[in-house]
Design a protein around this motif. Structure first.
Motif, short mmCIF file in Angstrom:
data_model
loop_
_atom_site.label_atom_id
_atom_site.label_comp_id
_atom_site.label_asym_id
_atom_site.label_seq_id
_atom_site.Cartn_x
_atom_site.Cartn_y
_atom_site.Cartn_z
N PHE A 361 1.35 -1.03 0.15
CA PHE A 361 -0.60 0.51 0.23
C PHE A 361 0.59 1.10 -0.28
O PHE A 361 2.08 1.06 0.63
CB PHE A 361 -0.93 -0.06 1.38
CG PHE A 361 0.06 -0.26 2.15
CD1 PHE A 361 0.22 1.48 3.54
CD2 PHE A 361 -0.11 -0.87 2.93
CE1 PHE A 361 0.24 1.34 4.41
CE2 PHE A 361 0.64 -1.18 4.42
CZ PHE A 361 1.47 0.42 5.62
N SER A 362 0.31 2.19 0.04
CA SER A 362 1.42 3.52 -0.41
C SER A 362 -0.04 4.45 0.63
O SER A 362 -0.66 4.07 0.85
CB SER A 362 0.87 4.26 -1.50
OG SER A 362 1.23 3.41 -2.95
N VAL A 363 1.36 5.50 1.04
CA VAL A 363 0.27 6.47 1.90
C VAL A 363 1.42 7.91 1.68
O VAL A 363 2.72 8.30 1.60
CB VAL A 363 1.15 5.87 3.81
CG1 VAL A 363 0.51 6.80 4.25
CG2 VAL A 363 0.90 4.91 3.66
N PRO A 364 0.08 8.59 1.28
CA PRO A 364 0.66 10.48 0.79
C PRO A 364 1.14 10.81 1.71
O PRO A 364 0.71 10.53 3.41
CB PRO A 364 -0.68 10.66 0.62
CG PRO A 364 -1.31 9.78 -0.04
CD PRO A 364 -1.24 8.47 0.88
N GLN A 365 2.12 11.69 1.07
CA GLN A 365 2.69 12.65 2.61
C GLN A 365 1.44 13.35 3.66
O GLN A 365 0.12 13.90 2.92
CB GLN A 365 3.54 13.42 1.89
CG GLN A 365 3.91 15.23 2.84
CD GLN A 365 4.25 16.07 1.98
OE1 GLN A 365 5.28 15.97 1.22
NE2 GLN A 365 4.62 17.52 3.14
N GLY A 366 1.03 13.22 4.53
CA GLY A 366 0.07 14.32 5.62
C GLY A 366 -0.48 13.60 5.88
O GLY A 366 -2.16 14.49 6.23
N SER A 367 -1.40 12.31 4.67
CA SER A 367 -1.96 11.54 5.18
C SER A 367 -2.77 10.80 6.56
O SER A 367 -1.56 10.43 7.64
CB SER A 367 -2.51 10.88 4.23
OG SER A 367 -1.27 9.73 4.57
N VAL A 368 -3.48 9.86 6.46
CA VAL A 368 -4.03 9.00 7.94
C VAL A 368 -3.98 7.75 7.24
O VAL A 368 -5.33 7.56 7.04
CB VAL A 368 -5.15 9.28 9.02
CG1 VAL A 368 -5.12 8.97 9.87
CG2 VAL A 368 -4.72 11.28 9.09
N THR A 369 -3.86 7.31 8.13
CA THR A 369 -3.75 5.38 7.47
C THR A 369 -4.21 4.72 8.80
O THR A 369 -3.68 4.50 9.58
CB THR A 369 -2.60 4.90 6.92
OG1 THR A 369 -2.07 5.80 5.32
CG2 THR A 369 -2.56 3.25 6.24
N ALA A 370 -5.15 4.66 8.81
CA ALA A 370 -5.84 2.84 9.59
C ALA A 370 -5.64 2.16 9.94
O ALA A 370 -5.78 1.23 8.53
CB ALA A 370 -6.81 3.71 10.57
N PHE A 371 -5.13 0.90 10.29
CA PHE A 371 -5.23 -0.35 10.25
C PHE A 371 -6.23 -1.03 11.56
O PHE A 371 -5.78 -0.85 12.59
CB PHE A 371 -3.74 -1.01 10.61
CG PHE A 371 -2.53 -0.34 9.97
CD1 PHE A 371 -2.88 -0.77 8.76
CD2 PHE A 371 -2.00 0.23 10.79
CE1 PHE A 371 -1.19 0.01 7.92
CE2 PHE A 371 -0.14 0.74 9.83
CZ PHE A 371 -0.59 0.63 8.94
N VAL A 372 -7.20 -1.83 10.91
CA VAL A 372 -8.31 -2.83 12.05
C VAL A 372 -7.82 -4.38 11.69
O VAL A 372 -7.71 -4.23 10.33
CB VAL A 372 -9.40 -1.36 11.19
CG1 VAL A 372 -9.67 -0.27 11.79
CG2 VAL A 372 -10.34 -1.86 10.10
#
Length: 579
Positions: A361-372
């Motif tokens: 997966f990719s995570v853009p700068q300043g973003s919020v990624t949640a793992f559930v």
């Protein structure tokens, strides 16, 4: 268990040689002191052979002066020896403890999974303490005792070769038995260190878990567990003392036999005129100067054996590479932006049981990624990889499209990292000290801003000492919600580029949770944030949500997209909504 022979060059190179001037000076002092002690036997011979028969008052006066000077020299050298070497030994213990503690803290997270806190405390505090017998008076007395014995033998030979040979026979036998005894004793000291570490570990756990113990009424069980460990330690010490006593008593027996021979043979030689009475008395005194240091060396040798056991265990830790010494991690980061690309990540603690499988997966700068996902699905393992608590095994994590996480220097990366755990640890100190832990140089204004942003002042204003309130070990005087807010304030104060939240609102009541949600929204602005969440209402505004199950990403998308799919996330959300 055999002694690791490599420990001897290590002692010479790392412990003795850096202090060679002090050690040589100590040996010089002990030799001077021992030589001064030889004056008394010499004076005794002159007293019996010259002063008494000739009634020589002037010679008596001279002998008294010589003995007084010799006694003063012995006293001064003894004081200097103890003062210089004992202080240096304690200094070395302190430095060694600091060195071991630093090495322990530099180990990766998996190291602490294998070693309990009690064991580590025992290694740092107890194992190191015995080293004083190496640089302290022990090593010098060992060398000094050997020199004294050699001097004494030389003098004894000048008095009577026959008597000297009689005294050397039991002495050689004693040395042989002593060396054999040390080989028996050494494994006992190794086992003693292990047993002591095990007892310390359980003791630390029982004290930290006292509320669980009391709530389940298991005090008696803990007493039994501790008693069993204490008895194992007692049995070990009993064997050690028995072996040591056998060595010492055999020495006394053999030396006693030697004395009997000397009395019989020497007395016969005096009667027959082979030697004078003064020769016999001085020989007996010189013999004690030969025997005493050898007996003393056996005692010191026992202490040295214990010191070796502790040093071997200490060196095990000192030889471990710190996680900072990873040759792959040589890259220093410039100012980072905070985007991530997670590519083909696979991870397993046990080769036969994969925890993560082909994670992408990719995570853009300043973003919020949640793992559930359900417990044990791999969420925490994934976050630990991003936090560099575990090292990537296969696959890659790339920061800002060009920096490979496995190649970045850890300190350089972690200065950009802020972590708030579900059960974050607080130190036994004041509230302000715990918040400032992330940024000790912060100004008072920065501290106040962090306190207000995390709503810590909402409860500290009610405390008599406010932010200076001492909270006890791991914040035992605070509620779960209060502790969590202090942890969040600590992260806010650091103001990191990358933020990891592991159930950061799990311990909060509804009122506090609403406050913290607002403060976290402000904290997460312009920061790349990873959230592990069980309460799905806390991540509805996340830029992407990854549903992880059995180590795989089963679903991904925003809250609205996942609700629309009516899959696993939808089922979990609906289940929680009905609760």
């Amino acid at each position: 268990m055999k002694i690791d022979k490599s420990i001897y060059p290590y002692i010479l190179r790392e412990i003795v040689w850096p202090r060679r001037s002090l050690v040589f000076f100590g040996m010089l002092l002990i030799i001077i002191g021992k030589l001064a002690a030889l004056v008394t036997p010499w004076a005794s011979k002159r007293l019996l052979d010259d002063v008494f028969p000739e009634k020589n008052q002037q010679l008596l006066t001279e002998l008294i002066i010589y003995v007084i000077i010799a006694v003063l020299i012995q006293s001064i050298t003894s004081f200097l020896l103890t003062r210089l070497l004992s202080v240096e030994a304690q200094c070395m213990i302190t430095n060694m403890r600091i060195k071991v503690q630093k090495r322990v803290l530099s180990q990766p997270s998996k190291f602490f999974d294998r070693h309990s806190s009690g064991e580590l405390v025992s290694r740092i505090m107890t194992d190191v303490a015995g080293i004083k017998n190496i640089v302290g008076t022990g090593l010098v007395q060992l060398a000094g005792g050997f020199v004294t014995a050699v001097f004494s033998i030389a003098i004894l030979l000048t008095i009577s070769v026959k008597l000297t040979l009689y005294s050397l026979i039991p002495l050689i036998l004693f040395v042989y038995l002593t060396l054999k005894g040390y080989k028996i004793i050494h494994p006992f000291y190794i086992d003693k260190s292990k047993i002591l570490a095990s007892i310390s570990s359980r003791l630390v756990e029982s004290i930290n878990g006292i509320r669980v113990i009391k709530s389940y009424n298991t005090e008696e069980h803990e007493v039994e567990v501790f008693e069993e460990g204490a008895m194992r330690l007692f049995e070990n010490i009993k064997k050690t003392l028995t072996a040591s006593a056998l060595v010492t008593s055999s020495g006394s027996l053999l030396m006693g036999i030697a004395t009997v021979f000397i009395f019989g043979v020497g007395g016969s030689m005096v009667i027959k005129g082979g030697i004078t009475l003064g020769d016999f008395v001085s020989f007996s005194l010189y013999l004690s100067f030969m025997i005493s240091p050898i007996i003393q060396m056996s005692t010191i040798g026992t202490k040295m054996t214990e010191a070796l056991a502790g040093l071997i265990r200490t060196r095990e830790f000192l030889q471990k590479k710190s996680e900072q010494e990873d040759e792959e991690r040589s890259m220093n980061l410039p100012e980072i932006q905070g985007s991530f690309e997670i590519k083909n990540i696979n991870f397993a603690y046990n080769k036969n049981i994969p925890i993560l499988k082909n994670i992408n997966f990719s995570v853009p700068q300043g973003s919020v990624t949640a793992f559930v996902g359900p417990s044990g699905s791999g969420k925490s393992t994934l976050v630990n990889l991003i936090a560099t608590f575990n090292k990537i095994q296969t696959g890659d994590i790339i920061l800002d499209h060009k920096y490979h996480l496995n190649k970045i220097h850890l300190n350089n990366y972690r200065k950009n990292l802020g972590v708030v755990l579900q059960d974050d640890f607080l130190f036994d100190g004041t509230i302000s000290e715990n918040i400032l832990y992330s940024k000790p140089e912060a100004s008072f204004l920065e501290l106040q801003n962090a306190v207000k942003s995390a709503f810590v002042d909402e409860f500290t204003d009610r405390f008599k000492y406010g932010l200076d309130t001492v909270i006890g070990q791991n914040g035992m005087k605070l509620s779960g919600g209060q502790k969590q807010r202090i942890s969040i304030a600590r992260a806010i104060l650091k103001n990191p580029k990358i933020l990891i939240l592991d159930e950061a609102t799990s311990n909060l009541d509804v009122k506090s949770e609403n406050f913290i949600k607002k403060s976290l929204e402000n904290l997460m602005k312009n920061k790349t944030t990873f959230i592990i969440a069980h309460r799905l209402t806390t991540i509805e505004k996340a830029d992407q949500i990854l549903f992880i199950e059995d180590g795989e990403i089963k679903e991904r998308g925003t809250h609205e997209e996942l609700i629309a799919k009516k899959g696993k996330y939808y089922q979990m959300y609906n289940y929680q909504s009905r609760m």
